[in-house]
Scaffold this motif. Structure first.
Motif, PDB file in Angstrom:
ATOM      1  N   VAL A  49       0.859  -1.193   0.000  1.00 15.76           N
ATOM      2  CA  VAL A  49       0.000   0.000   0.000  1.00 15.76           C
ATOM      3  C   VAL A  49       0.888   1.234   0.000  1.00 15.76           C
ATOM      4  O   VAL A  49       2.080   1.151   0.348  1.00 15.76           O
ATOM      5  CB  VAL A  49      -0.935   0.028   1.236  1.00 15.76           C
ATOM      6  N   PRO A  50       0.357   2.417  -0.375  1.00 22.87           N
ATOM      7  CA  PRO A  50       1.162   3.644  -0.331  1.00 22.87           C
ATOM      8  C   PRO A  50       1.738   3.909   1.062  1.00 22.87           C
ATOM      9  O   PRO A  50       1.204   3.447   2.071  1.00 22.87           O
ATOM     10  CB  PRO A  50       0.161   4.722  -0.738  1.00 22.87           C
ATOM     11  N   CYS A  51       2.828   4.667   1.090  1.00 25.82           N
ATOM     12  CA  CYS A  51       3.571   4.894   2.337  1.00 25.82           C
ATOM     13  C   CYS A  51       2.702   5.464   3.452  1.00 25.82           C
ATOM     14  O   CYS A  51       2.842   5.068   4.615  1.00 25.82           O
ATOM     15  CB  CYS A  51       4.754   5.833   2.078  1.00 25.82           C
ATOM     16  N   ASP A  52       1.807   6.409   3.110  1.00 26.88           N
ATOM     17  CA  ASP A  52       0.995   7.038   4.153  1.00 26.88           C
ATOM     18  C   ASP A  52      -0.028   6.069   4.742  1.00 26.88           C
ATOM     19  O   ASP A  52      -0.573   6.325   5.820  1.00 26.88           O
ATOM     20  CB  ASP A  52       0.304   8.294   3.638  1.00 26.88           C
ATOM     21  N   GLN A  53      -0.277   4.957   4.064  1.00 24.66           N
ATOM     22  CA  GLN A  53      -1.160   3.930   4.619  1.00 24.66           C
ATOM     23  C   GLN A  53      -0.374   2.860   5.381  1.00 24.66           C
ATOM     24  O   GLN A  53      -0.956   1.957   5.967  1.00 24.66           O
ATOM     25  CB  GLN A  53      -1.961   3.262   3.497  1.00 24.66           C
ATOM     26  N   ALA A  54       0.975   2.990   5.356  1.00 23.10           N
ATOM     27  CA  ALA A  54       1.839   2.042   6.060  1.00 23.10           C
ATOM     28  C   ALA A  54       2.546   2.703   7.238  1.00 23.10           C
ATOM     29  O   ALA A  54       3.523   2.179   7.753  1.00 23.10           O
ATOM     30  CB  ALA A  54       2.864   1.465   5.096  1.00 23.10           C
ATOM     31  N   GLY A  55       2.045   3.876   7.619  1.00 27.96           N
ATOM     32  CA  GLY A  55       2.602   4.545   8.796  1.00 27.96           C
ATOM     33  C   GLY A  55       3.750   5.489   8.526  1.00 27.96           C
ATOM     34  O   GLY A  55       4.409   5.941   9.458  1.00 27.96           O
ATOM     35  N   GLU A  56       4.006   5.813   7.253  1.00 30.75           N
ATOM     36  CA  GLU A  56       5.089   6.738   6.923  1.00 30.75           C
ATOM     37  C   GLU A  56       4.541   7.932   6.155  1.00 30.75           C
ATOM     38  O   GLU A  56       3.439   7.911   5.631  1.00 30.75           O
ATOM     39  CB  GLU A  56       6.163   6.041   6.080  1.00 30.75           C
TER      40      GLU A  56
END
Length: 430
Positions: A49-56
């Motif tokens: 998933v995109p970074c912002d959905q992986a906590g970054e």
């Protein structure tokens, strides 16, 4: 278009698909099969998933919302392992202002890694990443940098990383250790001297300022520069000119300045032991190197990296219980103390496995009980130093508050105290 950038670059769609890469990207991170329409977050991080959905933080998502360039420090998967990369995301619009693509510029931070490897600096903690983010920001400029932090936190490595991030990296990084130098020795080391300038000057000697021309001059422990020499240093920084000891010839040098100190220069300015004008001249872009207490989660990576560097022929490994024991210790000497402890362990180890018992044995070597006279002296000294330490602590907390004025929780976390203690120490109103 991508080949026009002097760093690794990729073309990305608004749906996170990599459309093209330049040669610098392929040389640095490896070839990407764009025909298979890979997503940038999968290639760089291994995410689904995109970074912002992986906590970054996700620079592409942020650029979509803002409509302009966004920048973030990420830890990317590379052929060499995880590395810190400064990422810039540039939105590309058509003539009507409609978003077409993004150009992503990736600039690896020199000497740094987010995993074990043959690097100088390793870590992934918030404090470590904040420092690297500032190094990456200031590296490409010519701004003077002041590195602040306790002894043993890696200020010299940070200076090297800044130099290697700059356009001056092909030239020399020249270091002068200012601690313990007399006025005459400091002047001779910095500016050089001509034959006959003083007793023992049997030939002309170029100073470090000359050697740093075109490169970087690193003044370590700037707080120890004699007060009488600070005016000559200030004149050099303001004019770029100097004279060798015993010479009337005015010379010039073009260098980038980096200074470092473990002392509180603000307090020294108020005490009159450090010139105010020199302080403002060198304090253009301050960077604080975090203590080991502020990045305890990096100890496993740091310990393994240090062992990797100090034992090339014989590979040592730490057991999980040994790592746990290290994380429980308060390293007042910071990374330097950790390195010494691990070196001691490699000497005492009978095998290539360093376990908990061996770490405990190494700690025990430092547990030398002071004599009664030493204890009495320590008590007398502590009474006199209490006020100075309190002032230094207050100044440090005020600096953090100035950097994060709206986030007292973050200030407390960085300082390693509770929010309640922060209010009490700074006499703030809740």
């Amino acid at each position: 278009m991508l080949e026009g950038y002097d760093c690794p670059a990729i073309l990305v769609s608004a749906e996170y698909v990599i459309l093209a890469t330049n040669k610098r990207y392929q040389d640095t991170f490896g070839e990407v099969k764009v025909a298979s329409a890979p997503h940038c977050y999968a290639v760089s991080h291994g995410y689904s998933v995109p970074c912002d959905q992986a906590g970054e933080d996700c620079p592409l998502s942020a650029a979509k919302q803002s409509g302009h360039k966004e920048r973030v420090l990420h830890i990317h998967q590379t052929p060499r392992g995880k590395e810190h990369v400064d990422v810039e995301m540039l939105p590309i619009n058509d003539d009507d202002g409609e978003l077409l693509f993004f150009v992503e510029l990736l600039k690896p931070v020199p000497l740094a890694s987010g995993t074990v490897g043959d690097v100088e600096m390793a870590g992934s903690s918030d404090a470590f990443n904040r420092m690297l983010g500032k190094i990456s920001r200031v590296g490409s400029s010519d701004a003077a940098v002041l590195l602040l932090g306790e002894s043993g936190t890696g200020k010299e490595l940070a200076a090297r990383a800044i130099h290697m991030s700059s356009k001056r990296k092909s030239k020399a990084l020249v270091t002068l250790e200012c601690a313990g130098l007399t006025d005459s020795l400091f002047e001779s080391e910095l500016f050089g001297h001509v034959k006959g300038a003083f007793t023992g000057a049997n030939y002309n000697t170029a100073g470090l300022v000359s050697l740093a021309d075109g490169g970087t001059l690193f003044l370590d422990e700037i707080g120890d520069v004699p007060l009488s020499m600070q005016i000559k240093l200030l004149r050099l920084l303001e004019s770029g000119t100097f004279r060798a000891v015993g010479s009337a010839e005015v010379r010039s040098s073009d260098f980038r300045l980096i200074c470092a100190t473990h002392k509180n220069l603000s307090v020294m300015v108020e005490e009159g032991t450090f010139r105010r004008d020199l302080f403002y001249r060198i304090n253009v872009f301050p960077i604080r190197t975090p203590s080991l207490a502020q990045r305890m989660e990096d100890i496993p990576i740091l310990a393994s990296t240090l062992l990797e560097k100090m034992s090339k022929e014989r590979k040592f490994h730490l057991t999980e219980s040994a790592v746990q024991k290290l994380t429980e210790h308060s390293f007042k000497g910071n990374i330097r103390e950790l390195r010494n402890l691990l070196k001691r362990a490699t000497v005492l180890a009978d095998t290539n496995l360093i376990d908990k018992d061996l770490i405990i044995e190494c700690f025990a070597e430092d547990s030398i009980q002071p004599t009664q006279a030493t204890e009495e002296k320590s008590i007398r000294l502590s009474a006199g130093k209490h006020v100075d330490l309190k002032a230094a602590e207050t100044n440090y907390l005020n600096e953090l508050m100035a950097e994060y004025p709206q986030d007292k929780k973050k200030v407390a976390k960085i300082a390693g105290i509770s929010v309640r203690s922060l209010y009490r120490k700074l006499e703030l109103n809740p």
